[in-house]
Enzyme design. Structure first.
Site, PDB file in Angstrom:
ATOM      1  N   CYS A  87      55.500-108.605 -25.812  1.00  0.00           N
ATOM      2  CA  CYS A  87      54.375-108.496 -25.021  1.00  0.00           C
ATOM      3  C   CYS A  87      54.433-107.285 -24.035  1.00  0.00           C
ATOM      4  O   CYS A  87      54.339-106.183 -24.304  1.00  0.00           O
ATOM      5  CB  CYS A  87      54.341-109.938 -23.979  1.00  0.00           C
ATOM      6  SG  CYS A  87      52.647-109.942 -23.193  1.00  0.00           S
ATOM      7  N   HIS A 182      54.067-114.581 -28.439  1.00  0.00           N
ATOM      8  CA  HIS A 182      55.449-114.726 -27.970  1.00  0.00           C
ATOM      9  C   HIS A 182      56.255-115.359 -29.097  1.00  0.00           C
ATOM     10  O   HIS A 182      56.230-116.700 -29.263  1.00  0.00           O
ATOM     11  CB  HIS A 182      55.709-115.615 -26.880  1.00  0.00           C
ATOM     12  CG  HIS A 182      55.283-114.914 -25.755  1.00  0.00           C
ATOM     13  ND1 HIS A 182      56.309-114.498 -24.841  1.00  0.00           N
ATOM     14  CD2 HIS A 182      53.860-114.532 -24.928  1.00  0.00           C
ATOM     15  CE1 HIS A 182      55.514-113.553 -23.684  1.00  0.00           C
ATOM     16  NE2 HIS A 182      54.203-113.748 -24.004  1.00  0.00           N
ATOM     17  N   GLU A 184      59.281-116.509 -29.243  1.00  0.00           N
ATOM     18  CA  GLU A 184      60.174-117.348 -28.757  1.00  0.00           C
ATOM     19  C   GLU A 184      59.755-118.785 -28.290  1.00  0.00           C
ATOM     20  O   GLU A 184      60.821-119.552 -28.309  1.00  0.00           O
ATOM     21  CB  GLU A 184      60.839-116.696 -27.474  1.00  0.00           C
ATOM     22  CG  GLU A 184      60.315-116.432 -26.266  1.00  0.00           C
ATOM     23  CD  GLU A 184      59.053-115.536 -25.959  1.00  0.00           C
ATOM     24  OE1 GLU A 184      58.748-114.867 -27.178  1.00  0.00           O
ATOM     25  OE2 GLU A 184      58.883-115.103 -25.244  1.00  0.00           O
TER      26      GLU A 184
END
Ligand code: XMP
Length: 524
Positions: A87, A182, A184
């Site tokens: 990002c 994202h 994660e």
């Protein structure tokens, strides 16, 4: 932050203030690879170490749009070390390589479908399904308002979404990649695998690293620190403060005083439970009952953050009073764990989500008291592992977390004793049924919320005009993201019936079906 000493191959995570930086580090560590979260400032000296095999640039609440490129990233992007920008991290790298980033008219927030139209080392073999043109599809989690308008010259586009043309970009030769989503968070399907490909296939890290947590070392360290001083511990009875109590107790024995504060904002039978579970460990446990003091201070207070601050302030006053009561108390301990620190903005410059009172609210603690937080660098599952070794009861180890401000943040708006009593009963019924139906340990956290608005119902032949209870239950790995839990209908029906029939003053029960993000787990 160097959390463990015995490092092997290292991934550096540069934190630009994202609430998910810790999750990135979590993912890398789960793969058996050492990683370190650092600031951009620290990166310059850390990157020179031979063990550094790759760098991940985190997201950020900030924007690069008004940023002028000052060449300060040259040392990183020209170092030859592979980089993954997530990002904001991706925007930074685009800017450095003369791409263009703009604020998008359409913000993307939530799960979107990613179409991988060109495979690269980052995404090889990773997809949910294939579309009719044979492109790989993957559900990913987006949370951004800026997008790349023009990619850098030598970069290729590997994937897009409906609103984001450049969702994965990179320069395979330089081993520099950017992802707009994202990977994660658990909301991104196979996100772990994307990070895994970066760590192993692109950075060529070796796995096999294990966190070095030795209970005997922790105890010895505490003993060395505390010596013959006395120490008080803020003891809530949850797994974190339980483990903290046992470690300190083993180190300093009777010089430890565990202070349990009955705030009047606890769950039903909480104190009895705590007394029962802790009795066999024989540490000094002091119960301070202060319901009136808390409720008086909270009267007419509506704001969730104000409530947290008030509760935190009284907690501090009580700990000061308890410390002053004894002659040799020089230390104050609490069971802070790593996610508490992250969510409370103590690390780097992250945006504050909610101020957890156990970390931030204790302003005003006597200056003479030194702080001891022996498990401050551990994640929840690491704390649970230690708890098992210390033979903490299972109900404590796997008990649902309970916030420091207690049910004050589960009663919307002003807190009243009457509301507390109603909520406690409803909450207890919910927990009782979860246990009875073997669901308690399947959900990560569950509770009832009191909504101080009246709604119409009928009881027998009479009209009822009473309060509303909402039930909340979520499933999560790390409490940073969470999904609402899908109960069998019959179960919800039973809980609702019991609450409406057994708890006076409730006419309606609703079930909360929001996930985090965008909602938080607690309602306030
Ligand atoms: P949220 O609501 O932020 O919660 O999604 C994440 C986890 O943190 C707990 N929580 C708190 N714990 N003091 C605490 O000690 C607080 O003020 C606080 N607020 C939230 C929450 O219960 C969940 O487990």
């Amino acid at each position: 932050m160097n959390r463990h000493k015995d490092k092997k191959d290292t991934i550096l995570i540069v934190d630009f203030g994202s609430q998910y930086s810790m999750l990135i580090s979590r993912r890398v560590r789960e793969m058996g690879v050492y990683c370190k979260i650092c600031t951009f400032k620290d990166l310059k000296k850390n990157i020179l170490e031979d063990s550094v095999k790759g760098v991940i640039l985190s997201g950020s609440p900030n924007s690069v749009v008004k940023k002028n490129d000052d060449n300060s990233y040259k040392f990183l992007f020209e170092s030859g070390v592979p980089v993954l920008g997530i990002c904001y991290g991706m925007h930074l790298m685009s800017l450095y390589f003369q791409g263009k980033v703009i604020t998008s008219k359409k913000k993307e927030f939530g799960r979107v479908k990613l179409s991988i139209h060109r495979q690269c080392s980052l995404t090889q073999g990773i997809y949910d399904d294939l579309d009719s043109s044979g492109f790989s599809k993957l559900k990913v989690w987006m949370s951004h308002s800026d997008i790349i308008e023009k990619i850098p010259k030598n970069f290729q586009v590997f994937a897009s979404t409906e609103n984001c043309r450049y969702a994965i970009i990179g320069d395979e030769k330089k081993k520099i990649y950017g992802v707009q989503f994202h990977p994660e968070v658990t909301h991104t399907n196979r996100g772990k695998h994307i990070i895994r490909r970066f760590v192993f296939s692109i950075c060529h890290c070796e796995n096999g690293w294990k966190p070095n947590i030795k209970i005997s070392n922790m105890i010895q360290k505490i003993r060395n620190q505390i010596g013959n001083d006395q120490i008080i511990l803020a003891f809530s009875g949850g797994v974190d403060s339980f483990v903290t109590a046992l470690l300190i107790h083993r180190a300093v024995g009777k010089n430890l005083f565990c202070i349990f504060v009955d705030t009047g904002l606890l769950r039903l039978h909480e104190l009895e439970r705590i007394l029962k579970y802790s009795s066999r460990f024989h540490f000094n446990l002091i119960v301070v009952s202060e319901e009136d003091r808390f409720l008086r201070a909270l009267r007419n207070v509506k704001s969730p953050e104000k409530k947290r601050m008030i509760v935190g302030k009284i907690f501090t006053e009580i700990f000061n009073e308890q410390a002053r009561k004894r002659k040799n108390v020089r230390w104050f301990a609490q069971g802070t764990i790593y996610p508490d620190v992250i969510e409370s903005k103590l690390v780097l410059d992250q945006k504050n989500i909610k101020s957890h009172h156990n970390v931030r609210g204790l302003v005003g603690l006597d200056k003479s008291l030194k702080i001891l937080e022996p498990i401050k660098n551990l994640f929840k599952d690491e704390v649970r592992e230690i708890a098992k070794k210390l033979e903490v009861p299972k109900k404590v180890i796997y008990g649902h977390p309970f916030p420091g401000p207690g049910i004050s943040i589960r009663i919307l708006g002003c807190v009243k004793k009457k509301y507390c009593e109603i909520l406690r009963q409803a909450d207890h019924i919910f927990t009782e049924e979860l246990l009875k139906h073997n669901l308690y340990y399947k959900v990560s956290q569950s509770f009832a919320i009191f909504i101080p608005m009246k709604s119409v119902g009928i009881m027998g032949d009479n009209r009822k005009y009473e309060w509303i209870i909402s039930l909340r239950a979520i499933k999560t790995n790390d409490f940073m993201t969470a999904d609402w839990f899908h109960f069998p209908r019959k179960f919800l029906e039973r809980v609702s019936n019991r609450i409406i029939n057994e708890v006076n003053s409730i006419s309606r029960v609703v079930y909360d079906i929001s996930s985090k993000p965008p909602s938080t787990i607690e309602w306030e």
